[in-house]
Write a protein that holds these residues in place. Structure first.
Motif, PDB file in Angstrom:
ATOM      1  N   ASN A   5     -53.509  27.520-112.808  1.00 45.85           N
ATOM      2  CA  ASN A   5     -52.914  28.172-111.645  1.00 45.85           C
ATOM      3  C   ASN A   5     -51.664  28.898-112.084  1.00 45.85           C
ATOM      4  O   ASN A   5     -50.773  28.301-112.679  1.00 45.85           O
ATOM      5  CB  ASN A   5     -52.550  27.124-110.586  1.00 45.85           C
ATOM      6  N   LEU A   6     -51.615  30.164-111.791  1.00 44.71           N
ATOM      7  CA  LEU A   6     -50.442  30.929-112.190  1.00 44.71           C
ATOM      8  C   LEU A   6     -49.252  30.549-111.328  1.00 44.71           C
ATOM      9  O   LEU A   6     -49.416  30.173-110.160  1.00 44.71           O
ATOM     10  CB  LEU A   6     -50.723  32.427-112.036  1.00 44.71           C
ATOM     11  N   SER A   7     -48.048  30.638-111.892  1.00 44.94           N
ATOM     12  CA  SER A   7     -46.848  30.379-111.088  1.00 44.94           C
ATOM     13  C   SER A   7     -46.669  31.558-110.123  1.00 44.94           C
ATOM     14  O   SER A   7     -47.316  32.608-110.288  1.00 44.94           O
ATOM     15  CB  SER A   7     -45.628  30.276-111.990  1.00 44.94           C
ATOM     16  N   GLN A  10     -45.581  34.598-112.029  1.00 48.58           N
ATOM     17  CA  GLN A  10     -46.685  35.139-112.830  1.00 48.58           C
ATOM     18  C   GLN A  10     -47.673  35.895-111.933  1.00 48.58           C
ATOM     19  O   GLN A  10     -48.112  36.989-112.264  1.00 48.58           O
ATOM     20  CB  GLN A  10     -47.419  34.013-113.566  1.00 48.58           C
ATOM     21  N   SER A  26     -39.580  34.848-122.508  1.00 48.54           N
ATOM     22  CA  SER A  26     -39.408  34.004-123.686  1.00 48.54           C
ATOM     23  C   SER A  26     -40.739  33.443-124.170  1.00 48.54           C
ATOM     24  O   SER A  26     -41.770  33.590-123.512  1.00 48.54           O
ATOM     25  CB  SER A  26     -38.437  32.878-123.356  1.00 48.54           C
ATOM     26  N   ALA A  27     -40.672  32.775-125.310  1.00 46.39           N
ATOM     27  CA  ALA A  27     -41.892  32.232-125.920  1.00 46.39           C
ATOM     28  C   ALA A  27     -42.567  31.229-124.994  1.00 46.39           C
ATOM     29  O   ALA A  27     -41.891  30.443-124.324  1.00 46.39           O
ATOM     30  CB  ALA A  27     -41.532  31.549-127.239  1.00 46.39           C
ATOM     31  N   GLY A  28     -43.865  31.283-124.940  1.00 47.50           N
ATOM     32  CA  GLY A  28     -44.629  30.300-124.170  1.00 47.50           C
ATOM     33  C   GLY A  28     -44.532  30.469-122.663  1.00 47.50           C
ATOM     34  O   GLY A  28     -44.961  29.600-121.900  1.00 47.50           O
ATOM     35  N   LYS A  31     -46.789  35.339-121.189  1.00 45.46           N
ATOM     36  CA  LYS A  31     -46.892  36.806-121.243  1.00 45.46           C
ATOM     37  C   LYS A  31     -48.343  37.247-121.448  1.00 45.46           C
ATOM     38  O   LYS A  31     -48.866  38.066-120.704  1.00 45.46           O
ATOM     39  CB  LYS A  31     -46.052  37.363-122.413  1.00 45.46           C
ATOM     40  N   THR A  32     -48.961  36.659-122.477  1.00 52.54           N
ATOM     41  CA  THR A  32     -50.326  37.061-122.789  1.00 52.54           C
ATOM     42  C   THR A  32     -51.268  36.683-121.654  1.00 52.54           C
ATOM     43  O   THR A  32     -52.181  37.416-121.296  1.00 52.54           O
ATOM     44  CB  THR A  32     -50.759  36.413-124.117  1.00 52.54           C
ATOM     45  N   ARG A  33     -50.988  35.527-121.071  1.00 53.39           N
ATOM     46  CA  ARG A  33     -51.803  35.047-119.944  1.00 53.39           C
ATOM     47  C   ARG A  33     -51.755  36.030-118.779  1.00 53.39           C
ATOM     48  O   ARG A  33     -52.760  36.438-118.222  1.00 53.39           O
ATOM     49  CB  ARG A  33     -51.224  33.677-119.538  1.00 53.39           C
ATOM     50  N   GLN A 253     -38.413  37.367-130.485  1.00 52.06           N
ATOM     51  CA  GLN A 253     -39.510  37.177-131.435  1.00 52.06           C
ATOM     52  C   GLN A 253     -39.729  38.427-132.289  1.00 52.06           C
ATOM     53  O   GLN A 253     -40.801  38.634-132.840  1.00 52.06           O
ATOM     54  CB  GLN A 253     -40.802  36.815-130.700  1.00 52.06           C
ATOM     55  N   TYR A 285     -44.396  27.199-120.633  1.00 50.18           N
ATOM     56  CA  TYR A 285     -45.588  26.412-120.270  1.00 50.18           C
ATOM     57  C   TYR A 285     -46.229  25.737-121.469  1.00 50.18           C
ATOM     58  O   TYR A 285     -47.148  24.956-121.314  1.00 50.18           O
ATOM     59  CB  TYR A 285     -46.632  27.315-119.605  1.00 50.18           C
ATOM     60  N   ARG A 286     -45.797  26.144-122.642  1.00 48.56           N
ATOM     61  CA  ARG A 286     -46.499  25.668-123.830  1.00 48.56           C
ATOM     62  C   ARG A 286     -45.935  24.352-124.376  1.00 48.56           C
ATOM     63  O   ARG A 286     -46.688  23.440-124.695  1.00 48.56           O
ATOM     64  CB  ARG A 286     -46.408  26.723-124.930  1.00 48.56           C
ATOM     65  N   GLY A 533     -48.043  34.405-131.778  1.00 46.38           N
ATOM     66  CA  GLY A 533     -48.891  34.530-130.588  1.00 46.38           C
ATOM     67  C   GLY A 533     -49.819  33.345-130.400  1.00 46.38           C
ATOM     68  O   GLY A 533     -50.494  33.240-129.390  1.00 46.38           O
ATOM     69  N   GLU A 535     -50.791  28.916-131.033  1.00 44.42           N
ATOM     70  CA  GLU A 535     -50.138  27.626-130.797  1.00 44.42           C
ATOM     71  C   GLU A 535     -50.933  26.487-131.404  1.00 44.42           C
ATOM     72  O   GLU A 535     -52.123  26.632-131.698  1.00 44.42           O
ATOM     73  CB  GLU A 535     -49.964  27.410-129.285  1.00 44.42           C
ATOM     74  N   ARG A 575     -44.395  27.618-131.709  1.00 42.14           N
ATOM     75  CA  ARG A 575     -45.854  27.496-131.842  1.00 42.14           C
ATOM     76  C   ARG A 575     -46.281  26.068-131.511  1.00 42.14           C
ATOM     77  O   ARG A 575     -47.453  25.810-131.258  1.00 42.14           O
ATOM     78  CB  ARG A 575     -46.332  27.828-133.275  1.00 42.14           C
TER      79      ARG A 575
HETATM   80  N1  LIG Z   1     -49.173  29.015-115.110  1.00 42.74           N
HETATM   81  C1  LIG Z   1     -49.536  28.317-116.165  1.00 42.74           C
HETATM   82  N2  LIG Z   1     -49.943  27.035-116.020  1.00 42.74           N
HETATM   83  C2  LIG Z   1     -50.311  26.305-117.103  1.00 42.74           C
HETATM   84  N3  LIG Z   1     -50.318  26.767-118.370  1.00 42.74           N
HETATM   85  C3  LIG Z   1     -49.924  28.032-118.572  1.00 42.74           C
HETATM   86  C4  LIG Z   1     -49.513  28.887-117.488  1.00 42.74           C
HETATM   87  N4  LIG Z   1     -49.158  30.071-118.011  1.00 42.74           N
HETATM   88  C5  LIG Z   1     -49.360  29.991-119.350  1.00 42.74           C
HETATM   89  N5  LIG Z   1     -49.828  28.773-119.679  1.00 42.74           N
HETATM   90  C6  LIG Z   1     -50.153  28.275-121.034  1.00 42.74           C
HETATM   91  O1  LIG Z   1     -48.954  28.311-121.820  1.00 42.74           O
HETATM   92  C7  LIG Z   1     -49.242  28.689-123.155  1.00 42.74           C
HETATM   93  C8  LIG Z   1     -48.449  29.931-123.505  1.00 42.74           C
HETATM   94  O2  LIG Z   1     -48.983  31.058-122.809  1.00 42.74           O
HETATM   95  P1  LIG Z   1     -49.049  32.491-123.491  1.00 42.74           P
HETATM   96  O3  LIG Z   1     -49.643  32.378-124.840  1.00 42.74           O
HETATM   97  O4  LIG Z   1     -49.618  33.433-122.512  1.00 42.74           O
HETATM   98  O5  LIG Z   1     -47.490  32.735-123.631  1.00 42.74           O
HETATM   99  P2  LIG Z   1     -46.696  33.892-124.370  1.00 42.74           P
HETATM  100  O6  LIG Z   1     -45.499  34.158-123.529  1.00 42.74           O
HETATM  101  O7  LIG Z   1     -47.582  35.032-124.664  1.00 42.74           O
HETATM  102  O8  LIG Z   1     -46.279  33.115-125.695  1.00 42.74           O
HETATM  103  P3  LIG Z   1     -45.650  33.599-127.097  1.00 42.74           P
HETATM  104  O9  LIG Z   1     -44.839  34.817-126.852  1.00 42.74           O
HETATM  105  O10 LIG Z   1     -44.796  32.434-127.509  1.00 42.74           O
HETATM  106  O11 LIG Z   1     -46.791  33.755-128.042  1.00 42.74           O
HETATM  107  C9  LIG Z   1     -50.741  28.882-123.239  1.00 42.74           C
HETATM  108  O12 LIG Z   1     -51.319  27.680-123.696  1.00 42.74           O
HETATM  109  C10 LIG Z   1     -51.128  29.172-121.797  1.00 42.74           C
HETATM  110  O13 LIG Z   1     -52.462  28.820-121.541  1.00 42.74           O
END
Ligand SMILES: Nc1ncnc2c1ncn2[C@@H]1O[C@H](COP(=O)(O)OP(=O)(O)OP(=O)(O)O)[C@@H](O)[C@H]1O
Length: 610
Positions: A5-7, A10, A26-28, A31-33, A253, A285-286, A533, A535, A575
């Motif tokens: 579930n997206l926040s 998000q 920030s990391a985790g 963003k990619t999601r 990063q 979230y990571r 990118g 983990e 990571r």
């Molecule tokens: N709303 C959410 N609820 C639960 N898990 C989430 C949610 N959004 C992201 N995640 C999880 O958090 C982790 C990090 O997400 P993602 O790889 O998209 O982040 P990122 O910002 O691109 O990270 P980075 O820049 O560090 O590579 C992934 O495992 C993803 O599935």
């Protein structure tokens, strides 16, 4: 994968209306999601035509996977790196850029160094200068020339503009000759790919407009890694026609400064040129609580943990030397595997949940030995650019294949002649006398090779290796492995291309767009750059002595270069989903043999109680 579930924040990003947006996060933070979800949603609207640029082929594959996307059937979307995007345009428009035939990519640095060497030798001015140099000086000179050439292209500069030091004015001559030499090989390098398409867009309105009309949404992942040529390529493509652009990135990063990348392209230029609205995400979230606390402390950040309940681990280990460091890592891995279950980790702990990261590949030497002696399975995560064959059989095959599809390729012609010790591939008498008698077989196969008979030809090679007594068992096995790898590349390439061609195949290998099918089984070993990118539940980050991480050259240079080392460490920390173990040796054996005492990385001093 279970549904996430997206926040609220998000979701807002996923549902944004039209416009230009910078998602600085920030990391985790997802963003990619978020990018993936937005692309997914737009694809459900028939009118959305999408260009999604990722920084690595691996990320492209992941994005395609997450979107369950069949990109060959779906003309409305292109997912790929800047290089593969430009490559696809070049394949269709090379004539407009003055090429008679589709140029080939010289992906291997050693090929480009060879061209630089040829160029130096061909200009009389350099003869006395080069003669005076010893072999070490020569190779550092060639590298300097090559990075100068690359910088000119990346910075969209005229060579004259980048000449700063005395003596470098002659680089100009070398630059021009290098370009001519590449052309005479009907070849280009990686930097040319971007530069050529940028030039096409700014000089040919009709071609540009065709591509501008092909997309109405553009996405860029890892925006902090944009360099000047890439940014201006993007800008020229959009050219006030495409206004829906989303760049996601994290300035902390930024680790590709050595390639001319800088966060300013997304943070300043994109925001100004496109009037982009900035949105931030700062929940992680990571990672577990302990990992986030450590990352915050390292970078002086204030990122919030979403997984409050997951405590995690963050530990620093000082080992007496590299061997002890490797023993520590391996015994910890065994301990974790024996433990099987831990409340912080979802499911059973197995080798695939563990990654060992380092700044450079050389820090893994002892680890590898220890893993082997403990019979722990592991693999190296690869960056996937090009494929290098180790066996002479496949080297001969590869060189002859390149020459066959690009008869202008003088570099590989020379390489093959020197390998075979002959100077005419069509003279039967010489072929008889060539150093490797299997050449006549290879030649016959390659001479008749087409996209249609590729499968059958590979089968013939497999039989030849198996049934021929030219090779001992060890060689047979190695060649068979490489042939198998080649076969898999063709399989992936031909499935993903409606009109597979040999040239298209070779270029796809050079670009790494057909991924080597490396089995990712066991503990993952990777440099931090390659792990970007991605983990892993449990991360061991090794070789954290000052001079190794940060690297001594960055310490000498200081400033932005040292800053990028810190960013790289931040990427490494983040990571880790749950446990993060850091380690460094108190004594390191230097390449010239003596032992040097080492202190903890300057960046980790904040974790040491005074
Ligand atoms: N709303 C959410 N609820 C639960 N898990 C989430 C949610 N959004 C992201 N995640 C999880 O958090 C982790 C990090 O997400 P993602 O790889 O998209 O982040 P990122 O910002 O691109 O990270 P980075 O820049 O560090 O590579 C992934 O495992 C993803 O599935």
């Amino acid at each position: 994968m279970h549904k996430i579930n997206l926040s609220k924040k998000q979701s807002e990003i996923v549902n944004l209306k039209e416009g230009a947006f910078l998602i600085e996060a920030s990391a985790g933070s997802g963003k990619t999601r978020v990018l993936t979800e937005r692309v997914k949603q737009l694809l459900n609207h028939n009118s959305s035509k999408i260009l999604a640029i990722t920084f690595t082929n691996k990320a492209s594959e992941e994005l395609k996977d997450r979107l369950s996307l069949d990109t060959i059937k779906n003309n409305n979307v292109f997912v790929g790196t800047f290089h593969s995007f430009c490559q696809s345009i070049l394949e269709a428009r090379f004539k407009l850029l003055g090429f008679q035939k589709m140029p080939h990519i010289f992906e291997d640095e050693s090929d480009r160094i060879e061209i630089v060497e040829d160029v130096i030798k061909s200009i009389p001015y350099f003869t006395p200068l080069y003669k005076e140099m010893d072999s070490k000086e020569r190779s550092s000179y060639k590298s300097r020339v090559l990075s100068f050439i690359s910088e000119v292209k990346r910075e969209l500069a005229e060579p004259e503009e980048l000449i700063t030091d005395d003596g470098e004015e002659h680089f100009l001559m070398l630059y021009n000759e290098y370009q001519d030499n590449l052309r005479s090989n009907n070849a280009i390098d990686f930097d040319d790919l971007i530069l050529l398409i940028y030039k096409l867009f700014i000089n040919n309105e009709a071609a540009r407009s065709l591509y501008s009309k092909a997309y109405n949404y553009i996405f860029i992942d890892e925006g902090q890694d944009l360099n000047k040529a890439q940014y201006y390529l993007l800008k020229s493509l959009c050219s006030k026609v495409i206004n829906n652009i989303m760049i996601v990135g994290d300035p902390n990063q930024s680790i590709y400064g050595f390639n001319g990348s800088a966060p300013k392209y997304m943070q300043t230029l994109f925001v100004e040129d496109f009037k982009a609205k900035k949105i931030t995400l700062d929940e992680n979230y990571r990672c577990s609580k302990k990992v986030i606390e450590a990352a915050n402390k390292l970078m002086d950040l204030n990122v919030e943990a979403v997984n409050h309940v997951i405590e995690g681990k963050f530990e620093i280990q000082r080992s007496s030397n590299e061997l002890d460091e490797a023993k520590f890592v391996v015994s910890k891995i065994k301990e974790l595997i024996n433990e099987k279950l831990h409340s912080d980790i979802e499911g059973e702990i197995d080798y695939t949940k563990i990654a060992i990261l380092g700044r450079n590949r050389f820090v893994f030497k002892h680890i590898e030995e220890e893993l082997i002696s403990s019979e722990i399975p592991y693999y190296f995560k690869s960056g996937n650019n090009g494929v290098k064959f180790e066996t002479t059989f496949m080297k001969v095959f590869d060189n002859y294949f390149r020459i066959k599809i690009n008869p202008s390729d003088k570099i590989h012609t020379r390489k093959l002649k020197s390998l075979l010790k002959i100077d005419d591939f069509d003279d039967e008498y010489q072929i008889e006398l060539s150093k490797y008698s299997f050449f006549s077989f290879v030649k016959n196969i390659v001479d008749h090779l087409t996209g249609d008979n590729m499968k059958g030809s590979i089968k013939q090679i497999e039989n030849f290796i198996k049934e021929n007594n030219l090779f001992n068992e060890e060689d047979q096995l190695q060649i068979a492995n490489e042939v198998e790898g080649f076969k898999n590349l063709w399989k992936t390439y031909s499935i993903n291309n409606l009109k597979p061609t040999l040239t298209g195949f070779k270029n796809a290998i050079s670009l790494g767009t057909v991924l080597k099918n490396v089995k990712e089984d066991g503990v993952c070993i990777s440099t931090v750059h390659t792990m970007k990118g991605q983990e892993s539940e449990i991360v061991f980050l090794i070789g954290l002595d000052d001079g190794t991480f940060p690297y001594y050259l960055a310490i000498e240079k200081g400033g932005e270069e040292l800053n990028q080392e810190k960013n790289n460490l931040y990427v490494a920390f983040t990571r880790a989903k749950r446990f993060l173990y850091l380690s460094y040796p108190a004594i390191r054996k230097m390449p010239w043999g003596d032992n040097k005492s080492r202190s903890i990385s300057r960046f980790l001093k904040v974790f040491i109680k005074q």
